[in-house]
Design a protein around this motif. Structure first.
Motif, PDB file in Angstrom:
ATOM      1  N   PHE A  85      16.245  -8.131  28.425  1.00 27.84           N
ATOM      2  CA  PHE A  85      15.171  -7.935  29.393  1.00 27.84           C
ATOM      3  C   PHE A  85      14.563  -6.533  29.382  1.00 27.84           C
ATOM      4  CE2 PHE A  85      17.705 -11.451  31.262  1.00 27.84           C
ATOM      5  CZ  PHE A  85      16.726 -12.428  31.188  1.00 27.84           C
ATOM      6  N   LEU A  86      15.352  -5.503  29.037  1.00 32.28           N
ATOM      7  CA  LEU A  86      14.801  -4.151  29.001  1.00 32.28           C
ATOM      8  C   LEU A  86      13.655  -4.023  27.997  1.00 32.28           C
ATOM      9  CD1 LEU A  86      15.044  -1.351  30.214  1.00 32.28           C
ATOM     10  CD2 LEU A  86      16.701  -0.764  28.438  1.00 32.28           C
ATOM     11  N   PRO A  87      13.795  -4.555  26.754  1.00 31.46           N
ATOM     12  CA  PRO A  87      12.657  -4.498  25.821  1.00 31.46           C
ATOM     13  C   PRO A  87      11.428  -5.241  26.345  1.00 31.46           C
ATOM     14  CG  PRO A  87      14.676  -4.995  24.630  1.00 31.46           C
ATOM     15  CD  PRO A  87      15.000  -5.110  26.091  1.00 31.46           C
ATOM     16  N   ALA A 130       9.728  -3.098  28.837  1.00 29.81           N
ATOM     17  CA  ALA A 130       9.049  -1.988  28.157  1.00 29.81           C
ATOM     18  C   ALA A 130       7.727  -2.451  27.540  1.00 29.81           C
ATOM     19  CB  ALA A 130       9.967  -1.406  27.080  1.00 29.81           C
ATOM     20  N   ILE A 131       7.716  -3.634  26.940  1.00 25.83           N
ATOM     21  CA  ILE A 131       6.492  -4.166  26.328  1.00 25.83           C
ATOM     22  C   ILE A 131       5.422  -4.394  27.399  1.00 25.83           C
ATOM     23  CG2 ILE A 131       5.497  -6.198  25.195  1.00 25.83           C
ATOM     24  CD1 ILE A 131       8.122  -6.430  23.612  1.00 25.83           C
ATOM     25  N   ILE A 132       5.810  -4.985  28.525  1.00 23.28           N
ATOM     26  CA  ILE A 132       4.863  -5.227  29.620  1.00 23.28           C
ATOM     27  C   ILE A 132       4.301  -3.900  30.145  1.00 23.28           C
ATOM     28  CG2 ILE A 132       4.644  -6.097  31.980  1.00 23.28           C
ATOM     29  CD1 ILE A 132       6.745  -8.219  31.234  1.00 23.28           C
ATOM     30  N   PRO A 172       1.940  -1.944  16.843  1.00 21.71           N
ATOM     31  CA  PRO A 172       3.180  -1.568  16.151  1.00 21.71           C
ATOM     32  C   PRO A 172       4.273  -1.083  17.094  1.00 21.71           C
ATOM     33  CG  PRO A 172       1.441   0.034  15.721  1.00 21.71           C
ATOM     34  CD  PRO A 172       0.790  -1.122  16.395  1.00 21.71           C
ATOM     35  N   LEU A 173       3.895  -0.474  18.231  1.00 22.18           N
ATOM     36  CA  LEU A 173       4.901  -0.042  19.198  1.00 22.18           C
ATOM     37  C   LEU A 173       5.611  -1.247  19.810  1.00 22.18           C
ATOM     38  CD1 LEU A 173       6.212   2.278  20.761  1.00 22.18           C
ATOM     39  CD2 LEU A 173       4.357   2.114  22.436  1.00 22.18           C
ATOM     40  N   THR A 174       4.838  -2.291  20.136  1.00 21.23           N
ATOM     41  CA  THR A 174       5.433  -3.536  20.634  1.00 21.23           C
ATOM     42  C   THR A 174       6.369  -4.131  19.599  1.00 21.23           C
ATOM     43  OG1 THR A 174       3.474  -3.990  21.996  1.00 21.23           O
ATOM     44  CG2 THR A 174       4.919  -5.854  21.478  1.00 21.23           C
ATOM     45  N   LEU A 175       5.925  -4.106  18.344  1.00 15.44           N
ATOM     46  CA  LEU A 175       6.758  -4.614  17.252  1.00 15.44           C
ATOM     47  C   LEU A 175       8.065  -3.837  17.148  1.00 15.44           C
ATOM     48  CD1 LEU A 175       7.219  -6.348  14.706  1.00 15.44           C
ATOM     49  CD2 LEU A 175       5.866  -4.678  13.433  1.00 15.44           C
ATOM     50  N   LEU A 176       7.976  -2.521  17.257  1.00 20.51           N
ATOM     51  CA  LEU A 176       9.179  -1.682  17.156  1.00 20.51           C
ATOM     52  C   LEU A 176      10.175  -2.015  18.270  1.00 20.51           C
ATOM     53  CD1 LEU A 176      10.560   0.632  15.616  1.00 20.51           C
ATOM     54  CD2 LEU A 176       9.417   2.232  17.178  1.00 20.51           C
ATOM     55  N   ILE A 177       9.668  -2.242  19.470  1.00 16.34           N
ATOM     56  CA  ILE A 177      10.543  -2.612  20.594  1.00 16.34           C
ATOM     57  C   ILE A 177      11.208  -3.953  20.320  1.00 16.34           C
ATOM     58  CG2 ILE A 177      10.595  -3.227  23.040  1.00 16.34           C
ATOM     59  CD1 ILE A 177       8.277  -1.244  23.440  1.00 16.34           C
TER      60      ILE A 177
END
Length: 365
Positions: free
Chosen positions: A351-353, A356-358, A191-196
């Motif tokens: 690119f920032l999101p 952050a996901i990586i 869900p954190l990845t989804l939020l990003i």
């Protein structure tokens, strides 16, 4: 079923790549600005037809070979997935190779025939266009975020119910095929990845809304209609994708917390339904935008030409213009938007999101 899925995806990709020259902005041919009076030039039309013919024949050969190989050879599901993925990328790469070939030929044709000589370059600013802009309000993008935050809160409450091995990846059949140890970060990673990603969709929407509405001085009304159509349907398309992703990932998260809540059939059908909806919505978006400036014949202004921006487009694909405050501009080959690479805000939004996901994925391992 895996074979059917990959064939379906490949056919959609081949269809879109084949029709692209007839769906892009009518005054742009293979990434090159063409004056309205020369859009029906026989040589240019032959370039479009040859491109579509070559892509369709190449795709047909690949798809037929893939189908025969999968049906008459002893192959595993992993091999079908691997070769199917390679096939899809092969179609895309071949179409781009053809694009660059015809881009160069179109540039030379325009230069040799001096199509822009003795024409006055004019750039039009349509101040009234924004009054007719039907893009969604940015607040609607908060809805999927609220759902995701709710899922994160529920996951935290149910932490003790979660298994010691947390799924991190699901195969084409909807079953998890990669796991990591249970920690607070690993259980919230999905869900954190989804939020990003949702924040990225919001940033794309806001950046697009703030970008300029580019109107062609030779066919003002027709180009204005295309721009408004592109903005309207791209905002709906991004919101639709955001909602679909929210439902899919929330579904996987609930399945992780409550493994018996959904049947094995649902675990297969839900991702498949998600894929079908994504592809169908992409087709609808491409057709709606692609035909928006083809339905009405433009009232061509004589002795003028739209401001030539070819120099700002590298290869007709990458836009660099420091004088343009727009963050995103309409693609010259394809349907949708691309970054103004001279505007640093575009890099931050896209690119920032991803970074952050990586980073979160790495920390969760």
């Amino acid at each position: 079923m895996t074979l059917t899925i990959f064939l379906f995806i490949a056919i959609i990709i081949a269809g879109i790549q084949t029709t692209i020259p007839f769906l892009v902005n009518r005054s742009i041919i293979f990434g090159v600005t063409i004056p309205e009076n020369y859009l029906r030039n026989e040589t240019l039309l032959s370039y479009k037809k040859k491109y579509s013919l070559f892509v369709s024949v190449f795709s047909l050969i690949l798809l037929t070979s893939y189908l025969l190989w999968a049906l008459f050879q002893p192959v595993t599901q992993e091999q079908i997935v691997l070769i199917g993925t390679f096939l899809e990328f092969a179609i895309i790469l071949f179409s781009f190779a053809l694009y660059f070939y015809f881009h160069g030929k179109t540039m030379r044709l325009k230069k040799i025939n001096h199509w822009t000589e003795n024409l006055k370059n004019i750039k039009v600013a349509d101040l009234s266009a924004r009054a007719h802009d039907e893009m969604l309000p940015w607040q609607v993008y908060l809805l999927p975020m609220i759902i995701t935050v709710g899922v994160m809160i529920y996951t935290t409450i149910q932490y003790d119910l979660l298994p010691q091995q947390i799924p991190t990846h699901w195969g084409v059949n909807g079953e998890p095929d990669a796991f990591t140890e249970k920690t607070m970060l690993s259980v919230l990673l999905l869900p954190l990845t989804l939020l990003i990603m949702q924040l990225m969709f919001l940033g794309l929407h806001v950046g697009t809304k703030k970008s300029g509405i580019k109107v062609n001085s030779e066919s003002t009304e027709v180009s204005r209609q295309r721009q408004l159509t592109l903005r309207k349907y791209s905002s709906w398309f991004m919101f639709f994708i955001s909602m679909l992703l929210t439902m899919l990932i929330s579904y996987f998260q609930l399945q992780t917390i409550h493994p018996t809540i959904f049947s094995a059939t649902a675990m297969f059908l839900v991702p498949l339904g998600f894929l079908v909806l994504i592809l169908v919505s992409a087709i609808v978006f491409a057709v709606k935008v692609g035909l928006s400036d083809k339905k009405t014949a433009p009232q061509i202004q004589e002795k003028i030409v739209d401001s030539n921006e070819d120099s700002y487009w590298k290869g007709g694909l990458f836009y660099f213009n420091k004088n343009d405050p727009s963050i995103f501009v309409e693609k010259r080959f394809g349907i949708g938007w691309t970054i103004n690479f001279a505007n640093p805000l575009g890099y931050l939004i896209v690119f920032l999101p991803l970074i952050a996901i990586i980073l979160f994925t790495f920390l969760a391992k």
